[in-house]
Write an enzyme that holds these catalytic residues in place. Sequence first.
Site, mmCIF file in Angstrom:
data_model
loop_
_atom_site.group_PDB
_atom_site.id
_atom_site.type_symbol
_atom_site.label_atom_id
_atom_site.label_comp_id
_atom_site.label_asym_id
_atom_site.label_seq_id
_atom_site.Cartn_x
_atom_site.Cartn_y
_atom_site.Cartn_z
ATOM 1 N N ASP A 86 19.641 -0.355 -3.238
ATOM 2 C CA ASP A 86 19.059 0.977 -3.032
ATOM 3 C C ASP A 86 20.173 1.840 -2.457
ATOM 4 O OD1 ASP A 86 16.658 -0.225 -3.680
ATOM 5 O OD2 ASP A 86 15.616 0.396 -1.863
ATOM 6 N N HIS A 142 21.894 -7.352 -4.772
ATOM 7 C CA HIS A 142 21.460 -8.217 -5.857
ATOM 8 C C HIS A 142 22.475 -8.197 -6.997
ATOM 9 C CE1 HIS A 142 17.220 -8.706 -4.333
ATOM 10 N NE2 HIS A 142 17.667 -7.694 -3.597
ATOM 11 N N SER A 227 26.206 0.373 4.746
ATOM 12 C CA SER A 227 27.542 0.347 4.185
ATOM 13 C C SER A 227 27.548 0.856 2.750
ATOM 14 C CB SER A 227 28.121 -1.060 4.273
ATOM 15 O OG SER A 227 29.513 -1.009 4.096
#
Length: 268
Positions: A86, A142, A227
């Site tokens: 995201d 992911h 980050s």
Amino acid sequence: MAKRLLRLMTELSSRKWLSALMGRFSHSRLSRGVIPYFIKSYQIPADEAEKEIHEYRTLNEFFSRRLKPGMRPVEEGPNVLTSPVDAKITAMGDISAGTILNVKGQDYSVAELLNFSPHLELYKHGYFFVLYLSPTDYHRIHSPITGVRTESEHIKGRAYPVNEFGMTRMKSVLCRNERLITYIAGEYGEVAVVKVGAMNVSSIRYDDESVSRWNNGDDLAYFEFGSTVVLLTQDGTFTPRAGLKPGDHVRMGQLLGTLHPPVPRDKG
């Protein structure tokens, strides 16, 4: 003068010991009481979390939380490249002769970003995404493709902020900060998932270090505080999704574009 002073303070506070100190607090039971304020301050959609809020024992445990099943549908297809996180797209585009151009007004060397790895030869004319995760975002990373790990490298570095100030006022943040790089080979070439640490990020961890093969959307790694991920595709193998542009927000599993067999470059 104020900007110069802020930059100096940022240089001084980028020491790993300070991030480690913040990390120790976020892992401690004392940090548990901060979780409700953290959720409120950053307007985090806590209802997406896998567990109830009171079940998280530390701030770090909440920050690196998993989501309930089905919260992030993953685009399916044999040739898709999906977002590993995201994030907000800070920058995206073609890599020009080994240079990532105009990321918040700065150019970046792929060689420096990848710590002069031999893999850099695959990406000199590839495609890149810079994906910034704010504290509001889900912070697990992911796999963007189905493939096998060809190599992994952990590069020690500093802990500069990767927010708007850090990216515009600090020199070459993405190449100077701590990085954990995963090279994944799929049906249509290799991708590099560069996980970049930041201020107050105590570590970047693999979800399971023993895993060497992932399906698209599988758990890969996670940040302990916010980050950036830099995603690189091999030369001539990627076409971005129409309409996607810097400034857009993407969710993990959303389509970034399509992969295809390498297209030979015109040597003329």
